[in-house]
Write a protein that holds these residues in place. Sequence first.
Motif, PDB file in Angstrom:
ATOM      1  N   ASP A 191       0.813  -1.218   0.000  1.00 22.55           N
ATOM      2  CA  ASP A 191       0.000   0.000   0.000  1.00 22.55           C
ATOM      3  C   ASP A 191       0.856   1.283   0.000  1.00 22.55           C
ATOM      4  OD1 ASP A 191      -1.829   2.103   0.768  1.00 22.55           O
ATOM      5  OD2 ASP A 191      -3.173   0.533   1.518  1.00 22.55           O
ATOM      6  N   GLN A 192       0.480   2.171  -0.894  1.00 25.95           N
ATOM      7  CA  GLN A 192       1.214   3.436  -1.022  1.00 25.95           C
ATOM      8  C   GLN A 192       1.254   4.220   0.298  1.00 25.95           C
ATOM      9  OE1 GLN A 192       3.098   4.451  -3.334  1.00 25.95           O
ATOM     10  NE2 GLN A 192       3.395   6.585  -2.760  1.00 25.95           N
ATOM     11  N   ARG A 193       0.246   3.990   1.131  1.00 27.60           N
ATOM     12  CA  ARG A 193       0.197   4.723   2.406  1.00 27.60           C
ATOM     13  C   ARG A 193       1.337   4.334   3.348  1.00 27.60           C
ATOM     14  NH1 ARG A 193      -6.152   3.655   3.168  1.00 27.60           N
ATOM     15  NH2 ARG A 193      -5.410   1.707   2.291  1.00 27.60           N
ATOM     16  N   GLN A 194       2.063   3.268   2.996  1.00 27.63           N
ATOM     17  CA  GLN A 194       3.229   2.911   3.826  1.00 27.63           C
ATOM     18  C   GLN A 194       4.522   3.509   3.278  1.00 27.63           C
ATOM     19  OE1 GLN A 194       3.447  -1.179   5.144  1.00 27.63           O
ATOM     20  NE2 GLN A 194       1.223  -1.362   5.212  1.00 27.63           N
ATOM     21  N   HIS A 195       4.357   4.518   2.459  1.00 26.85           N
ATOM     22  CA  HIS A 195       5.506   5.111   1.795  1.00 26.85           C
ATOM     23  C   HIS A 195       6.589   5.583   2.783  1.00 26.85           C
ATOM     24  CE1 HIS A 195       7.720   6.971  -1.347  1.00 26.85           C
ATOM     25  NE2 HIS A 195       7.792   8.072  -0.643  1.00 26.85           N
ATOM     26  N   HIS A 241       7.098   4.707   5.855  1.00 29.29           N
ATOM     27  CA  HIS A 241       7.701   3.540   6.529  1.00 29.29           C
ATOM     28  C   HIS A 241       8.861   2.980   5.702  1.00 29.29           C
ATOM     29  CE1 HIS A 241       8.047  -0.501   8.262  1.00 29.29           C
ATOM     30  NE2 HIS A 241       7.856  -0.980   7.047  1.00 29.29           N
ATOM     31  N   GLY A 299       4.385   1.098  -4.477  1.00 30.57           N
ATOM     32  CA  GLY A 299       3.146   1.389  -3.751  1.00 30.57           C
ATOM     33  C   GLY A 299       1.934   1.224  -4.652  1.00 30.57           C
ATOM     34  N   GLY A 349      -2.474   1.987  -4.972  1.00 27.06           N
ATOM     35  CA  GLY A 349      -3.605   2.787  -4.504  1.00 27.06           C
ATOM     36  C   GLY A 349      -4.704   1.921  -3.915  1.00 27.06           C
ATOM     37  N   THR A 350      -5.808   2.560  -3.620  1.00 25.11           N
ATOM     38  CA  THR A 350      -6.889   1.921  -2.876  1.00 25.11           C
ATOM     39  C   THR A 350      -7.970   1.402  -3.803  1.00 25.11           C
ATOM     40  OG1 THR A 350      -6.449   3.645  -1.273  1.00 25.11           O
ATOM     41  CG2 THR A 350      -8.415   2.363  -0.922  1.00 25.11           C
ATOM     42  N   LYS A 371     -14.673   6.117  -1.501  1.00 27.22           N
ATOM     43  CA  LYS A 371     -13.974   5.746  -0.259  1.00 27.22           C
ATOM     44  C   LYS A 371     -13.639   4.256  -0.310  1.00 27.22           C
ATOM     45  CE  LYS A 371     -15.933   9.282   2.675  1.00 27.22           C
ATOM     46  NZ  LYS A 371     -17.385   9.419   2.471  1.00 27.22           N
ATOM     47  N   ARG A 430      -0.376   2.732  -8.884  1.00 29.19           N
ATOM     48  CA  ARG A 430      -0.486   3.800  -7.899  1.00 29.19           C
ATOM     49  C   ARG A 430      -1.853   4.484  -7.895  1.00 29.19           C
ATOM     50  NH1 ARG A 430       5.004   4.724  -7.405  1.00 29.19           N
ATOM     51  NH2 ARG A 430       5.032   6.497  -8.792  1.00 29.19           N
ATOM     52  N   ASP A 449      -5.922   4.801  -7.587  1.00 27.40           N
ATOM     53  CA  ASP A 449      -7.051   4.137  -6.942  1.00 27.40           C
ATOM     54  C   ASP A 449      -7.998   3.685  -8.054  1.00 27.40           C
ATOM     55  OD1 ASP A 449      -5.860   5.123  -4.684  1.00 27.40           O
ATOM     56  OD2 ASP A 449      -7.289   6.774  -4.404  1.00 27.40           O
TER      57      ASP A 449
END
Length: 586
Positions: free
Chosen positions: A349-353, A355, A377, A379-380, A387, A450, A452
């Motif tokens: 997940d890109q949101r762990q970039h 990290h 990464g 996307g969702t 959402k 990347r 969504d």
Amino acid sequence: MHSFTTWLSKRVATAFVFAGLDARFGQVTPSNRPDLAQFQCNGALAAAKQARSNPRQLAETVASELRTDPALAKVDVAGPGFLNLTLTDRAIADHIADLAKYPRLGVPATAKPATVILDYGGPNVAKPMHVGHVRATVIGDSLRRLFTFAGDRTVADVHMGDWGLPMGMLISELEMRHPDWPYFDADHSGPYPNASPVTLDDLERLYPEAVAACRSDPDRMQKARAATFALQNDEPGVTALWRHFMDVSIASMRANFDALGVQFDLYKGEADVHHLIAPMVEELTAKGLAEVDDGATIVRVARSDDKTEMPPLILLKSDGAVMYGTTDLATIKDRVAEYDPDFMLYVVDQRQHLHFAQVFRAAELAGYGHADLEHLGFGTVNGPDGKPFKTREGGVLRLSALIDEARDKALERMVEANLAADMPEAERAEIARMVGLAAIKFADLSNHRRSDYVFDLDRFTRFEGKTGPYLQYAAVRVKSLLRRAADQGDAPGSVLPPGDVERDLLLTLGQMSDAVARAYDKRAPNELCDFAFALAQAFSRFYAATHILSEPDKARRAAWLALAQLTLAQLTLLLDLLGIEVPERM
Ligand code: ARG
């Protein structure tokens, strides 16, 4: 064997060299004005800048050399100095005939095979796999296929989340509910039970409850931390209990991955590097890279030129707890020692970039191997509201339910389209399974990783448009054409110089290895999807414009069948690289 553009780039490069210029200006691409030419080269503009000369004149010099080439039917200079190139039909045919003969359909194997570790899937123990895991799994699997096909040595690691506070939360939850269990009896001697006292359903139900309780009550959280600490210090009772969590979770993960047709070489996780952590922290401290700050042990990874804040990587919290980043850093060290990889690709997940940025910097500071560490990464997967996707009831959609739903929807679509209608029940069900998976995988892979995307099974399962089922059906149609041809005694023959009905198909067939190379270089399976779709469309236009089986000219019939055969081979390869199976018939 080369694609049209690599072949032409080499050819045009020699013309630039002939004009006293650098070969690199010879880069050729498919024309963005197919009405004017098949290919173009814009190198004269940059070359003229460098040579401080007139681009149009320079292009003319290069063009006049190229015009001597019998493979080129037309060489024009357009605008400020663009080179427009068109091949002779003979050259196109020769090239495609060669391509069909080459192993690997003309895709060159990598010159220097690399060792590549792919980290994907990443399910967590005691938590259900859900729609979000489609991305982590399907993109990773496609990249593994692509790198393996390129000739690299690949090692796929599922890297489970099986360590740390979540485990402590669960253990302490069970301890509160079942204080009498032997796992919590400090005086217990002898072995612990073989059978798990909990099912995966139990764990999945308890986990969110434990999290909620810990969040709202500091004392409860303290219990979770103590249990985590006990686990990370090899306390036998909790370790035995944790082993049960692992066993029931891994069985379910494997079932999910099997259903997706995805494989791993390693079922490793965060816990596997547990024993490397203390020595690693010691080593990093000795090297002066790790330091104690406010009780925690950290590695400062910020650089003076950072544009955004880069917090330090926390190795140990003040209570000694090991963090996600600690296990990831130790895992790098472990992998380097075992495989000495050239690349480590993390499909996460890109949101762990942030990290990964922290972990990679720490690995670099520590000098762990020479591998390129890449966070790929993604996307969702969203619902129609934009959402993250939820079920109608507001819960997460489980992966297993999603796979079943896709299969059922695929069957519905097949009935609508009157496909596989007269087949035995079992075969129809098997095809529906393949179509359902194709729908899910292609929808996921055809978006750049990347971006969504909106989850819409209705659309994904359609047999029209840019979907997995469309491509499967396109391939199946060619299979059936070749079968019917064989039945009437026709076999694929030599490729003939194309006319207007088939030229575009040949030009497309000659571009596959470019698409494979782009997908590899950019680690982007959507390049394969785009090309597979373009190829299927080119074939379908050709097919609609011809009557292959009733074509009276035998040589032509055979040439067209050769194109069909090559199209099928390319589609099959591309779909295989995407992890999509092609049924024999539908
Ligand atoms: N388990 C993690 C999660 O659910 C993903 C693991 C990704 N791989 C890694 N090496 N960190 O977010």
